[in-house]
Design a protein around this motif. Structure first.
Motif, PDB file in Angstrom:
ATOM      1  N   GLY A 181       0.810  -1.211   0.000  1.00 29.48           N
ATOM      2  CA  GLY A 181       0.000   0.000   0.000  1.00 29.48           C
ATOM      3  C   GLY A 181       0.840   1.257   0.000  1.00 29.48           C
ATOM      4  O   GLY A 181       0.550   2.220  -0.707  1.00 29.48           O
ATOM      5  N   ALA A 182       1.933   1.248   0.794  1.00 28.09           N
ATOM      6  CA  ALA A 182       2.803   2.421   0.864  1.00 28.09           C
ATOM      7  C   ALA A 182       3.494   2.674  -0.473  1.00 28.09           C
ATOM      8  O   ALA A 182       3.620   3.815  -0.920  1.00 28.09           O
ATOM      9  CB  ALA A 182       3.838   2.232   1.968  1.00 28.09           C
ATOM     10  N   LEU A 183       3.941   1.619  -1.130  1.00 31.88           N
ATOM     11  CA  LEU A 183       4.639   1.785  -2.406  1.00 31.88           C
ATOM     12  C   LEU A 183       3.692   2.252  -3.508  1.00 31.88           C
ATOM     13  O   LEU A 183       4.057   3.080  -4.342  1.00 31.88           O
ATOM     14  CB  LEU A 183       5.317   0.472  -2.807  1.00 31.88           C
ATOM     15  CG  LEU A 183       6.522   0.078  -1.947  1.00 31.88           C
ATOM     16  CD1 LEU A 183       7.021  -1.305  -2.333  1.00 31.88           C
ATOM     17  CD2 LEU A 183       7.635   1.098  -2.090  1.00 31.88           C
ATOM     18  N   LEU A 184       2.471   1.721  -3.519  1.00 29.29           N
ATOM     19  CA  LEU A 184       1.496   2.169  -4.514  1.00 29.29           C
ATOM     20  C   LEU A 184       1.150   3.637  -4.297  1.00 29.29           C
ATOM     21  O   LEU A 184       1.009   4.411  -5.247  1.00 29.29           O
ATOM     22  CB  LEU A 184       0.248   1.301  -4.444  1.00 29.29           C
ATOM     23  CG  LEU A 184      -0.841   1.595  -5.484  1.00 29.29           C
ATOM     24  CD1 LEU A 184      -0.282   1.463  -6.886  1.00 29.29           C
ATOM     25  CD2 LEU A 184      -2.033   0.665  -5.294  1.00 29.29           C
ATOM     26  N   THR A 185       1.025   4.041  -3.028  1.00 29.44           N
ATOM     27  CA  THR A 185       0.765   5.445  -2.725  1.00 29.44           C
ATOM     28  C   THR A 185       1.900   6.323  -3.218  1.00 29.44           C
ATOM     29  O   THR A 185       1.682   7.393  -3.788  1.00 29.44           O
ATOM     30  CB  THR A 185       0.597   5.632  -1.210  1.00 29.44           C
ATOM     31  OG1 THR A 185      -0.457   4.791  -0.745  1.00 29.44           O
ATOM     32  CG2 THR A 185       0.263   7.077  -0.872  1.00 29.44           C
ATOM     33  N   THR A 206       6.935  12.348   0.288  1.00 27.85           N
ATOM     34  CA  THR A 206       8.015  12.263   1.269  1.00 27.85           C
ATOM     35  C   THR A 206       7.512  12.622   2.657  1.00 27.85           C
ATOM     36  O   THR A 206       7.874  11.974   3.650  1.00 27.85           O
ATOM     37  CB  THR A 206       9.168  13.201   0.858  1.00 27.85           C
ATOM     38  OG1 THR A 206       9.619  12.847  -0.451  1.00 27.85           O
ATOM     39  CG2 THR A 206      10.326  13.107   1.833  1.00 27.85           C
ATOM     40  N   VAL A 207       6.669  13.646   2.756  1.00 25.13           N
ATOM     41  CA  VAL A 207       6.092  14.034   4.039  1.00 25.13           C
ATOM     42  C   VAL A 207       5.241  12.899   4.600  1.00 25.13           C
ATOM     43  O   VAL A 207       5.297  12.586   5.795  1.00 25.13           O
ATOM     44  CB  VAL A 207       5.259  15.321   3.882  1.00 25.13           C
ATOM     45  CG1 VAL A 207       4.499  15.634   5.162  1.00 25.13           C
ATOM     46  CG2 VAL A 207       6.162  16.490   3.507  1.00 25.13           C
ATOM     47  N   ASP A 208       4.450  12.253   3.737  1.00 19.75           N
ATOM     48  CA  ASP A 208       3.598  11.159   4.194  1.00 19.75           C
ATOM     49  C   ASP A 208       4.426   9.968   4.671  1.00 19.75           C
ATOM     50  O   ASP A 208       4.130   9.366   5.709  1.00 19.75           O
ATOM     51  CB  ASP A 208       2.661  10.730   3.067  1.00 19.75           C
ATOM     52  CG  ASP A 208       1.773   9.561   3.460  1.00 19.75           C
ATOM     53  OD1 ASP A 208       1.070   9.673   4.471  1.00 19.75           O
ATOM     54  OD2 ASP A 208       1.810   8.532   2.767  1.00 19.75           O
ATOM     55  N   VAL A 209       5.482   9.620   3.926  1.00 16.10           N
ATOM     56  CA  VAL A 209       6.338   8.513   4.343  1.00 16.10           C
ATOM     57  C   VAL A 209       7.021   8.848   5.668  1.00 16.10           C
ATOM     58  O   VAL A 209       7.150   7.996   6.554  1.00 16.10           O
ATOM     59  CB  VAL A 209       7.387   8.191   3.255  1.00 16.10           C
ATOM     60  CG1 VAL A 209       8.363   7.128   3.750  1.00 16.10           C
ATOM     61  CG2 VAL A 209       6.696   7.707   1.992  1.00 16.10           C
ATOM     62  N   ALA A 210       7.464  10.103   5.821  1.00 19.28           N
ATOM     63  CA  ALA A 210       8.095  10.514   7.073  1.00 19.28           C
ATOM     64  C   ALA A 210       7.137  10.352   8.249  1.00 19.28           C
ATOM     65  O   ALA A 210       7.539   9.917   9.339  1.00 19.28           O
ATOM     66  CB  ALA A 210       8.561  11.964   6.965  1.00 19.28           C
ATOM     67  N   GLY A 230      11.772  -1.636   3.238  1.00 20.93           N
ATOM     68  CA  GLY A 230      10.755  -1.626   2.189  1.00 20.93           C
ATOM     69  C   GLY A 230       9.767  -0.500   2.355  1.00 20.93           C
ATOM     70  O   GLY A 230       9.256   0.043   1.372  1.00 20.93           O
ATOM     71  N   ASP A 231       9.458  -0.108   3.608  1.00 21.78           N
ATOM     72  CA  ASP A 231       8.550   1.004   3.839  1.00 21.78           C
ATOM     73  C   ASP A 231       9.174   2.317   3.368  1.00 21.78           C
ATOM     74  O   ASP A 231       8.491   3.191   2.857  1.00 21.78           O
ATOM     75  CB  ASP A 231       8.201   1.101   5.322  1.00 21.78           C
ATOM     76  CG  ASP A 231       7.422  -0.113   5.809  1.00 21.78           C
ATOM     77  OD1 ASP A 231       6.532  -0.557   5.074  1.00 21.78           O
ATOM     78  OD2 ASP A 231       7.730  -0.616   6.892  1.00 21.78           O
ATOM     79  N   GLN A 232      10.474   2.465   3.537  1.00 24.90           N
ATOM     80  CA  GLN A 232      11.148   3.694   3.154  1.00 24.90           C
ATOM     81  C   GLN A 232      11.464   3.743   1.664  1.00 24.90           C
ATOM     82  O   GLN A 232      11.884   4.785   1.157  1.00 24.90           O
ATOM     83  CB  GLN A 232      12.444   3.836   3.957  1.00 24.90           C
ATOM     84  CG  GLN A 232      12.193   3.896   5.457  1.00 24.90           C
ATOM     85  CD  GLN A 232      13.387   4.457   6.213  1.00 24.90           C
ATOM     86  OE1 GLN A 232      14.033   5.385   5.754  1.00 24.90           O
ATOM     87  NE2 GLN A 232      13.663   3.898   7.372  1.00 24.90           N
ATOM     88  N   ALA A 233      11.273   2.638   0.974  1.00 24.28           N
ATOM     89  CA  ALA A 233      11.518   2.646  -0.469  1.00 24.28           C
ATOM     90  C   ALA A 233      10.602   3.626  -1.187  1.00 24.28           C
ATOM     91  O   ALA A 233      10.926   4.095  -2.282  1.00 24.28           O
ATOM     92  CB  ALA A 233      11.307   1.233  -1.035  1.00 24.28           C
ATOM     93  N   GLY A 234       9.472   3.961  -0.563  1.00 17.57           N
ATOM     94  CA  GLY A 234       8.561   4.919  -1.181  1.00 17.57           C
ATOM     95  C   GLY A 234       9.212   6.261  -1.445  1.00 17.57           C
ATOM     96  O   GLY A 234       8.873   6.952  -2.415  1.00 17.57           O
ATOM     97  N   VAL A 235      10.172   6.664  -0.603  1.00 18.42           N
ATOM     98  CA  VAL A 235      10.871   7.932  -0.807  1.00 18.42           C
ATOM     99  C   VAL A 235      11.663   7.894  -2.105  1.00 18.42           C
ATOM    100  O   VAL A 235      11.621   8.829  -2.922  1.00 18.42           O
ATOM    101  CB  VAL A 235      11.801   8.229   0.389  1.00 18.42           C
ATOM    102  CG1 VAL A 235      12.626   9.475   0.126  1.00 18.42           C
ATOM    103  CG2 VAL A 235      10.990   8.391   1.661  1.00 18.42           C
ATOM    104  N   ALA A 236      12.418   6.818  -2.318  1.00 16.91           N
ATOM    105  CA  ALA A 236      13.212   6.692  -3.538  1.00 16.91           C
ATOM    106  C   ALA A 236      12.326   6.524  -4.763  1.00 16.91           C
ATOM    107  O   ALA A 236      12.624   7.069  -5.839  1.00 16.91           O
ATOM    108  CB  ALA A 236      14.173   5.513  -3.406  1.00 16.91           C
ATOM    109  N   MET A 285      11.331  15.266  10.019  1.00 22.20           N
ATOM    110  CA  MET A 285      10.019  14.772  10.418  1.00 22.20           C
ATOM    111  C   MET A 285      10.057  13.336  10.923  1.00 22.20           C
ATOM    112  O   MET A 285       9.319  12.974  11.847  1.00 22.20           O
ATOM    113  CB  MET A 285       9.042  14.878   9.235  1.00 22.20           C
ATOM    114  CG  MET A 285       8.712  16.297   8.836  1.00 22.20           C
ATOM    115  SD  MET A 285       7.547  16.343   7.444  1.00 22.20           S
ATOM    116  CE  MET A 285       7.260  18.111   7.313  1.00 22.20           C
ATOM    117  N   ALA A 286      10.901  12.501  10.324  1.00 23.85           N
ATOM    118  CA  ALA A 286      10.942  11.097  10.734  1.00 23.85           C
ATOM    119  C   ALA A 286      11.922  10.859  11.879  1.00 23.85           C
ATOM    120  O   ALA A 286      11.779   9.883  12.614  1.00 23.85           O
ATOM    121  CB  ALA A 286      11.322  10.221   9.537  1.00 23.85           C
ATOM    122  N   GLY A 287      12.903  11.744  12.041  1.00 19.81           N
ATOM    123  CA  GLY A 287      13.961  11.500  13.008  1.00 19.81           C
ATOM    124  C   GLY A 287      15.125  10.791  12.328  1.00 19.81           C
ATOM    125  O   GLY A 287      14.917   9.809  11.613  1.00 19.81           O
TER     126      GLY A 287
END
Length: 425
Positions: free
Chosen positions: A211-215, A228-232, A243-249, A396-398
Motif C-alpha cells: 500500500g505504501a509503495l502504490l501510494t 516524502t512528508v507522508d512517508v516521514a 521496504g517502507d522507506q523505499a517509497g521515498v526513492a 520529520m521522521a527522526g
C-alpha cells in the motif's frame, strides 16, 4: 410543437434520442442482472422498462426544447408516478425497503432529457457514473462494514480540508512581497492530506509495504514532496522496515521522470542539456529504489498490521508553512537581485515546486535564456528539491529512523550535484 418542428432540422434529434435510449438500456441491463434471480413478472422495472424510461425522458426533453414544458412535465410526472406506485406495491408484497431502483428510474428520465436537450456529454458521463455506482453495491457495503470510527474521523478531516476550508480562501497575493496566496498555500495542505488519506486506505487494503509503495508511485505524479512528508509521518509512527522507506526513492524516481517529460512538452529546446544533468540522478534513484525494495522483502500477500494510524494534519501544516517561507524567500530574491534573466528566480522558486519552474522557463520569451542557462535553471531546482525532501524527511521522521530513505535521497542529490558543478565549471 410547430415552433419546434420548424426550428429543428429533420433528423437532428436522432443522436440525442438514440443516446437517451442507450442510457435506459445500459442502466436497465445492470438492474436486470442485479434482479435476475427474481421470478418473471415480479420485477417492477427491468431492461425494457428502463429503456422505455430513457426514451420517455428523451421525448420529454425534445418537447421541452420546442417550448412544450407543460407536456414535458406531465410525461415525466406520469412516469415517476408509475414508478412510485409499482415500487410501493413491491415493498408491501416483499417487505423489501429499497429506493435504489426507483431513483435509478428517475435518473434515467433526467439523463434521457439531458441527451435530447443537447447535453450529450452530461448524459454519457452521468450514465457511466450511475452504472458504476449501481454495480458497486457489494464492494461499497463491504467497505462500510470494514470502516471504523478512526477511519471516519480521518475522512472527516479530509472533508474539512478539501470541501469546507479550501473554497472559502481568497485566491489573491498577500503578505510580504505579495508572495503568499492563501488558496495556493492551502492547496499544498489539500494535496498532502489527500495523498496521506489515500495511502492510509491503500495500506489498510493491501498491507503496509504494498500500500505504501502504490501510494508513493501514484502520489509522486502529483507531488513527490508530499509523498516524502507522508512517508516521514509513517516512519515516525513506527514503519521502520527498508521496504517502507523505499517509497521515498520511488517518489524521487517518478519526479525525475516527470520532470523530463514536462521539459520535453513545455521547454523542448532545453531537453538535451537538461537530460544530461538529471539522468545520472535518475539512474541512482532507480537503483536506490530497487535496493530498498530488495532489502525490504516485499511480500505480495502481506496483511496489514495493527500499527496503522490515520493521517493527521500536523505534518501537512508544517509542510505548508515551509512552502510559505520558501515563497517569501523566492520573492525576496527577485526583489533584491532582479529578475531580468529569470534564472535565479526560477532556480529558487522551483525549490518546492519543480513543475512551476519548468512552466516558467517554457513561458519565457524565446531567447530570454541561453540554452545552457535554461538547462541549469531547470536542473538546479531538482537538486534543491531533493535536498529539501532530505531535510524534511530527516527532520520529520527522526534521523535514527530515516537512514534508508535519507541515504537514497542523499545519493540522488550527489548524483545531481556532480553534473551541475561540471556544467558551472
Amino acid at each position: 410543437m410547430n415552433e419546434f418542428a420548424s426550428a429543428t432540422p429533420s433528423g437532428a434529434f436522432l443522436p440525442g434520442l438514440a443516446l437517451a435510449l442507450a442510457v435506459g438500456l445500459l442502466i436497465g441491463v445492470e438492474r436486470g442482472w442485479r434482479l435476475r434471480d427474481e421470478e418473471a413478472g415480479r420485477r417492477v422495472a427491468g431492461i425494457r422498462t428502463f429503456a422505455l424510461l430513457g426514451l420517455l425522458g428523451g421525448l420529454a426533453g425534445l418537447v421541452a426544447t420546442g417550448g412544450g414544458w407543460g407536456l414535458a412535465v406531465i410525461l415525466v410526472a406520469g412516469a415517476i408516478g408509475a414508478l412510485l406506485v409499482g415500487y410501493a406495491a413491491d415493498i408491501r408484497r416483499d417487505d423489501n425497503v429499497s429506493a435504489t431502483s426507483a431513483l435509478a428510474g428517475v435518473i434515467v428520465l433526467a439523463l434521457g432529457a439531458a441527451a435530447t436537450m443537447g447535453h450529450l456529454a452530461l448524459a454519457s458521463v452521468g450514465a457511466g457514473a450511475a452504472v458504476i455506482l449501481l454495480a458497486s453495491r457489494q464492494p461499497l457495503h463491504r467497505a462500510i462494514r470494514a470502516t471504523s470510527d478512526t477511519d471516519m474521523k480521518a475522512l472527516l478531516r479530509l472533508v474539512l480540508v478539501v470541501f469546507i476550508v479550501l473554497p472559502l480562501l481568497p485566491d489573491a497575493a498577500m503578505g510580504p512581497f505579495g508572495a503568499l496566496n492563501p488558496y495556493r498555500l492551502w492547496t499544498v495542505v489539500v494535496i498532502t492530506v489527500s495523498i496521506s488519506f489515500i495511502g492510509y486506505i491503500l495500506v489498510r487494503w493491501l498491507g503496509e509495504r504494498r500500500g505504501a509503495l502504490l501510494t508513493a508511485g501514484v502520489g509522486a505524479l502529483v507531488s513527490s514532496t508530499a509523498v516524502t512528508v507522508d512517508v516521514a509521518r509513517r516512519v515516525r509512527e513506527g514503519a521502520t522496515a527498508p521496504g517502507d522507506q523505499a517509497g521515498v526513492a520511488v517518489a524521487s524516481t517518478i519526479m525525475l521522470i516527470r520532470s523530463l517529460f514536462l521539459v520535453a512538452m513545455l521547454a523542448p529546446f532545453a531537453l538535451a542539456p537538461f537530460a544530461r544533468l538529471v539522468v545520472p540522478g535518475l539512474l541512482v534513484s532507480a537503483l536506490a529504489s530497487g535496493l530498498l525494495l530488495y532489502l525490504g522483502g516485499v511480500r505480495p500477500a502481506e496483511a496489514p498490521s495493527g500499527r496503522i494510524k490515520p493521517p493527521g494534519l500536523g505534518m501537512a501544516f508544517l509542510f505548508a508553512g515551509t512552502v510559505a517561507v520558501l515563497a517569501v524567500g523566492s520573492a525576496w530574491v527577485q526583489s533584491a537581485w532582479g529578475g531580468d534573466s529569470g534564472a535565479i528566480l526560477i532556480a529558487v522558486g522551483g525549490l518546492a515546486d519543480i513543475d512551476a519552474a519548468i512552466a516558467a522557463v517554457g513561458a519565457l520569451p524565446r531567447g530570454s535564456l541561453e540554452v545552457p542557462v535554461a538547462a541549469l535553471a531547470l536542473a538546479a531546482p531538482t537538486f534543491f528539491n531533493t535536498l529539501f525532501k532530505l531535510a524534511l524527511f530527516v527532520f520529520m521522521a527522526g534521523w535514527r529512523r530515516a537512514l534508508g530513505g535519507g541515504a537514497a535521497l542523499m545519493a540522488v542529490a550527489a548524483a545531481l550535484l556532480v553534473p551541475l558543478l561540471i556544467a558551472l565549471a
